[in-house]
Design a protein around this motif. Structure first.
Motif, PDB file in Angstrom:
ATOM      1  N   ARG A 225       0.860  -1.187   0.000  1.00  0.00           N
ATOM      2  CA  ARG A 225       0.000   0.000   0.000  1.00  0.00           C
ATOM      3  C   ARG A 225       0.896   1.237   0.000  1.00  0.00           C
ATOM      4  NH1 ARG A 225      -5.243   0.334   1.614  1.00  0.00           N
ATOM      5  NH2 ARG A 225      -5.021  -1.637   2.764  1.00  0.00           N
ATOM      6  N   THR A 226       0.710   2.076  -0.994  1.00  0.00           N
ATOM      7  CA  THR A 226       1.507   3.293  -1.122  1.00  0.00           C
ATOM      8  C   THR A 226       0.649   4.386  -1.745  1.00  0.00           C
ATOM      9  OG1 THR A 226       3.433   4.291  -2.190  1.00  0.00           O
ATOM     10  CG2 THR A 226       2.393   2.454  -3.338  1.00  0.00           C
ATOM     11  N   PRO A 227       0.855   5.648  -1.355  1.00  0.00           N
ATOM     12  CA  PRO A 227       0.123   6.731  -2.024  1.00  0.00           C
ATOM     13  C   PRO A 227       0.676   7.031  -3.420  1.00  0.00           C
ATOM     14  CG  PRO A 227       1.598   7.624  -0.348  1.00  0.00           C
ATOM     15  CD  PRO A 227       1.639   6.130  -0.198  1.00  0.00           C
ATOM     16  N   HIS A 228       1.831   6.469  -3.748  1.00  0.00           N
ATOM     17  CA  HIS A 228       2.487   6.742  -5.033  1.00  0.00           C
ATOM     18  C   HIS A 228       2.165   5.608  -6.014  1.00  0.00           C
ATOM     19  CE1 HIS A 228       4.696   9.908  -2.936  1.00  0.00           C
ATOM     20  NE2 HIS A 228       4.966   9.013  -1.991  1.00  0.00           N
ATOM     21  N   VAL A 229       0.906   5.494  -6.352  1.00  0.00           N
ATOM     22  CA  VAL A 229       0.440   4.366  -7.158  1.00  0.00           C
ATOM     23  C   VAL A 229       1.051   4.389  -8.556  1.00  0.00           C
ATOM     24  CG1 VAL A 229      -1.599   3.308  -8.219  1.00  0.00           C
ATOM     25  CG2 VAL A 229      -1.708   4.173  -5.858  1.00  0.00           C
ATOM     26  N   ASP A 230       0.978   5.532  -9.226  1.00  0.00           N
ATOM     27  CA  ASP A 230       1.453   5.597 -10.610  1.00  0.00           C
ATOM     28  C   ASP A 230       2.944   5.343 -10.705  1.00  0.00           C
ATOM     29  OD1 ASP A 230      -1.106   6.130 -11.434  1.00  0.00           O
ATOM     30  OD2 ASP A 230      -0.826   8.320 -11.470  1.00  0.00           O
ATOM     31  N   GLU A 231       3.722   5.937  -9.752  1.00  0.00           N
ATOM     32  CA  GLU A 231       5.168   5.770  -9.790  1.00  0.00           C
ATOM     33  C   GLU A 231       5.556   4.291  -9.615  1.00  0.00           C
ATOM     34  OE1 GLU A 231       4.634   9.788  -7.646  1.00  0.00           O
ATOM     35  OE2 GLU A 231       3.464   7.972  -8.095  1.00  0.00           O
ATOM     36  N   PHE A 232       4.935   3.615  -8.674  1.00  0.00           N
ATOM     37  CA  PHE A 232       5.288   2.208  -8.434  1.00  0.00           C
ATOM     38  C   PHE A 232       4.837   1.340  -9.601  1.00  0.00           C
ATOM     39  CE2 PHE A 232       4.694  -2.101  -6.954  1.00  0.00           C
ATOM     40  CZ  PHE A 232       5.920  -2.343  -6.346  1.00  0.00           C
ATOM     41  N   ALA A 233       3.632   1.576 -10.122  1.00  0.00           N
ATOM     42  CA  ALA A 233       3.127   0.776 -11.238  1.00  0.00           C
ATOM     43  C   ALA A 233       4.058   0.886 -12.440  1.00  0.00           C
ATOM     44  CB  ALA A 233       1.714   1.215 -11.603  1.00  0.00           C
ATOM     45  N   SER A 234       4.535   2.095 -12.732  1.00  0.00           N
ATOM     46  CA  SER A 234       5.438   2.305 -13.859  1.00  0.00           C
ATOM     47  C   SER A 234       6.755   1.573 -13.651  1.00  0.00           C
ATOM     48  CB  SER A 234       5.686   3.805 -14.050  1.00  0.00           C
ATOM     49  OG  SER A 234       6.616   4.036 -15.090  1.00  0.00           O
ATOM     50  N   SER A 258       9.402 -11.369  -3.311  1.00  0.00           N
ATOM     51  CA  SER A 258       9.340 -11.381  -1.853  1.00  0.00           C
ATOM     52  C   SER A 258       9.056  -9.968  -1.357  1.00  0.00           C
ATOM     53  CB  SER A 258      10.662 -11.870  -1.264  1.00  0.00           C
ATOM     54  OG  SER A 258      11.699 -10.917  -1.516  1.00  0.00           O
ATOM     55  N   ALA A 259       8.647  -9.869  -0.100  1.00  0.00           N
ATOM     56  CA  ALA A 259       8.398  -8.548   0.473  1.00  0.00           C
ATOM     57  C   ALA A 259       9.681  -7.709   0.469  1.00  0.00           C
ATOM     58  CB  ALA A 259       7.850  -8.694   1.895  1.00  0.00           C
ATOM     59  N   ARG A 260      10.815  -8.364   0.684  1.00  0.00           N
ATOM     60  CA  ARG A 260      12.088  -7.626   0.678  1.00  0.00           C
ATOM     61  C   ARG A 260      12.370  -7.037  -0.702  1.00  0.00           C
ATOM     62  NH1 ARG A 260      17.430 -10.478   2.921  1.00  0.00           N
ATOM     63  NH2 ARG A 260      16.300 -10.059   4.855  1.00  0.00           N
ATOM     64  N   GLN A 261      12.129  -7.815  -1.755  1.00  0.00           N
ATOM     65  CA  GLN A 261      12.377  -7.321  -3.111  1.00  0.00           C
ATOM     66  C   GLN A 261      11.463  -6.145  -3.453  1.00  0.00           C
ATOM     67  OE1 GLN A 261      11.748 -11.232  -4.886  1.00  0.00           O
ATOM     68  NE2 GLN A 261      13.843 -11.206  -5.711  1.00  0.00           N
ATOM     69  N   VAL A 262      10.203  -6.243  -3.047  1.00  0.00           N
ATOM     70  CA  VAL A 262       9.264  -5.145  -3.306  1.00  0.00           C
ATOM     71  C   VAL A 262       9.669  -3.917  -2.507  1.00  0.00           C
ATOM     72  CG1 VAL A 262       6.863  -4.382  -3.078  1.00  0.00           C
ATOM     73  CG2 VAL A 262       7.371  -6.696  -3.884  1.00  0.00           C
ATOM     74  N   GLY A 263      10.075  -4.126  -1.261  1.00  0.00           N
ATOM     75  CA  GLY A 263      10.501  -3.004  -0.429  1.00  0.00           C
ATOM     76  C   GLY A 263      11.732  -2.319  -0.991  1.00  0.00           C
ATOM     77  N   ASP A 264      12.673  -3.126  -1.518  1.00  0.00           N
ATOM     78  CA  ASP A 264      13.880  -2.548  -2.119  1.00  0.00           C
ATOM     79  C   ASP A 264      13.538  -1.699  -3.341  1.00  0.00           C
ATOM     80  OD1 ASP A 264      15.473  -3.717  -0.230  1.00  0.00           O
ATOM     81  OD2 ASP A 264      16.091  -5.408  -1.493  1.00  0.00           O
ATOM     82  N   ALA A 267      12.032   1.525  -2.152  1.00  0.00           N
ATOM     83  CA  ALA A 267      13.075   2.385  -1.581  1.00  0.00           C
ATOM     84  C   ALA A 267      13.903   3.047  -2.674  1.00  0.00           C
ATOM     85  CB  ALA A 267      13.973   1.567  -0.651  1.00  0.00           C
ATOM     86  N   SER A 268      14.187   2.293  -3.745  1.00  0.00           N
ATOM     87  CA  SER A 268      14.973   2.866  -4.838  1.00  0.00           C
ATOM     88  C   SER A 268      14.228   4.002  -5.541  1.00  0.00           C
ATOM     89  CB  SER A 268      15.316   1.771  -5.859  1.00  0.00           C
ATOM     90  OG  SER A 268      14.159   1.354  -6.573  1.00  0.00           O
ATOM     91  N   LEU A 269      12.898   3.984  -5.424  1.00  0.00           N
ATOM     92  CA  LEU A 269      12.092   5.041  -6.032  1.00  0.00           C
ATOM     93  C   LEU A 269      11.878   6.215  -5.078  1.00  0.00           C
ATOM     94  CD1 LEU A 269       9.326   2.779  -7.640  1.00  0.00           C
ATOM     95  CD2 LEU A 269      11.256   3.855  -8.824  1.00  0.00           C
ATOM     96  N   GLY A 270      12.221   5.987  -3.791  1.00  0.00           N
ATOM     97  CA  GLY A 270      12.032   7.024  -2.785  1.00  0.00           C
ATOM     98  C   GLY A 270      10.560   7.284  -2.471  1.00  0.00           C
ATOM     99  N   ILE A 271       9.737   6.226  -2.580  1.00  0.00           N
ATOM    100  CA  ILE A 271       8.308   6.434  -2.320  1.00  0.00           C
ATOM    101  C   ILE A 271       7.938   5.932  -0.927  1.00  0.00           C
ATOM    102  CG2 ILE A 271       7.773   6.234  -4.776  1.00  0.00           C
ATOM    103  CD1 ILE A 271       6.660   3.463  -4.246  1.00  0.00           C
TER     104      ILE A 271
END
Length: 304
Positions: A225-234, A258-264, A267-271
């Protein structure tokens, strides 16, 4: 220990159990699962000699049930809580069973206390609720203090306290080193009760494994769950990640990561992340995915 070897049972042209093999080890509660008509009750009846196999064999401690020297002291089973004579009291019923099995009558009071029926032992069973009949069935199964226990739908008619009690009852018996085999349609309860699983469909083995392994083989997804939907989807598309956005829930469901891969990646997107966890399939979901082709009758969902 219970061993089922290439067990087959036919009723005329219908095959209820089809070349079925599995084993049930002591010290754990084994859940016996399958859709209606899968052959669970027929298999349990063959294990204790109530039905004769068409072929194959069911062994209890290495021999057929009918060859046991003291069957009531070896196997205790609850297959049908309604069979007790309605005009006989619980105490009289158990004394009759004890006499037939050469079990000391003192054991009757012990098992009635064990299952919580000591205060109503003199009442006729016809006045018992279904839950009380289930408890009497458990008392009957425990009368010979057997090393192997088999229960077919034992929580039917029990209230929440009774369900919790019987769960603890089975765990305690397994902890004593006994073999415990239990069938149930309440999969949420089985998830809290069983350590091992035997799953059948159309009379055939679909899985024999631990609950943990069974669930680990089922599909899972990472929830984000993130408020930066478009950025993550892209970013997910660029990385070739299958990230489906559930607009109703407001979360991404991500497969193959994995949750770690998604979190990484986030984080790389700064969201900002508001929620991140792995969602494993429930026992019910895993069971339905495995046995969907074995369900004989599918209801139609109501149209609105």
């Amino acid at each position: 220990m219970i061993e089922v070897r290439n067990l087959t049972k036919r009723f005329g042209a219908a095959t209820a159990v089809d070349d079925l093999s599995f084993s049930v080890r002591p010290g754990v509660v084994t859940g016996f699962l399958g859709p209606n008509g899968a052959g669970k009750s027929t298999t349990m009846r063959m294990i204790v000699g109530l039905d004769t196999p068409t072929s194959g064999e069911a062994l209890v401690n290495g021999v057929p049930f009918r060859e046991l020297d003291a069957p009531a002291r070896t196997v205790g089973c609850l297959l049908d809580a309604s069979w007790t004579h309605a005009n006989r009291s619980a105490g009289s019923h158990l004394k009759m069973i004890a006499a037939a099995a050469d079990i000391p009558v003192s054991r009757v009071d012990e098992v009635l206390t064990l299952v919580g029926l000591a205060d109503v032992a003199g009442r006729k069973v016809g006045g018992y609720s279904l839950g009380m009949r289930q408890r009497l069935g458990l008392a009957t199964a425990m009368l010979g203090d057997p090393e192997i226990l088999m229960f077919d739908e034992p929580v039917n008619g029990l209230d929440p306290e009774g369900i919790l009690w019987i769960r603890r009852f089975m765990h305690a018996r397994a902890a004593e080193g006994r073999t415990v085999l239990v069938s149930s349609h309440l999969l949420s309860e089985m998830a809290q009760t069983a350590q091992d699983l035997v799953v059948i469909g159309r009379g055939q083995l679909r899985a024999q494994t631990s609950v943990e392994e069974f669930l680990s083989q089922a599909s899972s997804a990472v929830v984000l769950r993130t408020p930066h939907v478009d950025e993550f989807a892209s970013a997910a598309r660029e990385e070739g990640i299958n990230a489906n956005f559930d607009a109703q829930q407001g979360v991404f469901l991500i497969d193959g990561q994995s949750a770690r891969q998604v979190g990484d990646l986030a984080a790389s997107l700064g969201i900002t992340i508001h929620e991140l966890h792995e969602k494993r399939a429930s026992l019910e979901e895993a069971f339905m995915a495995l046995t969907d082709q074995d369900v004989e009758y599918h209801g139609q969902e109501s149209a609105r």
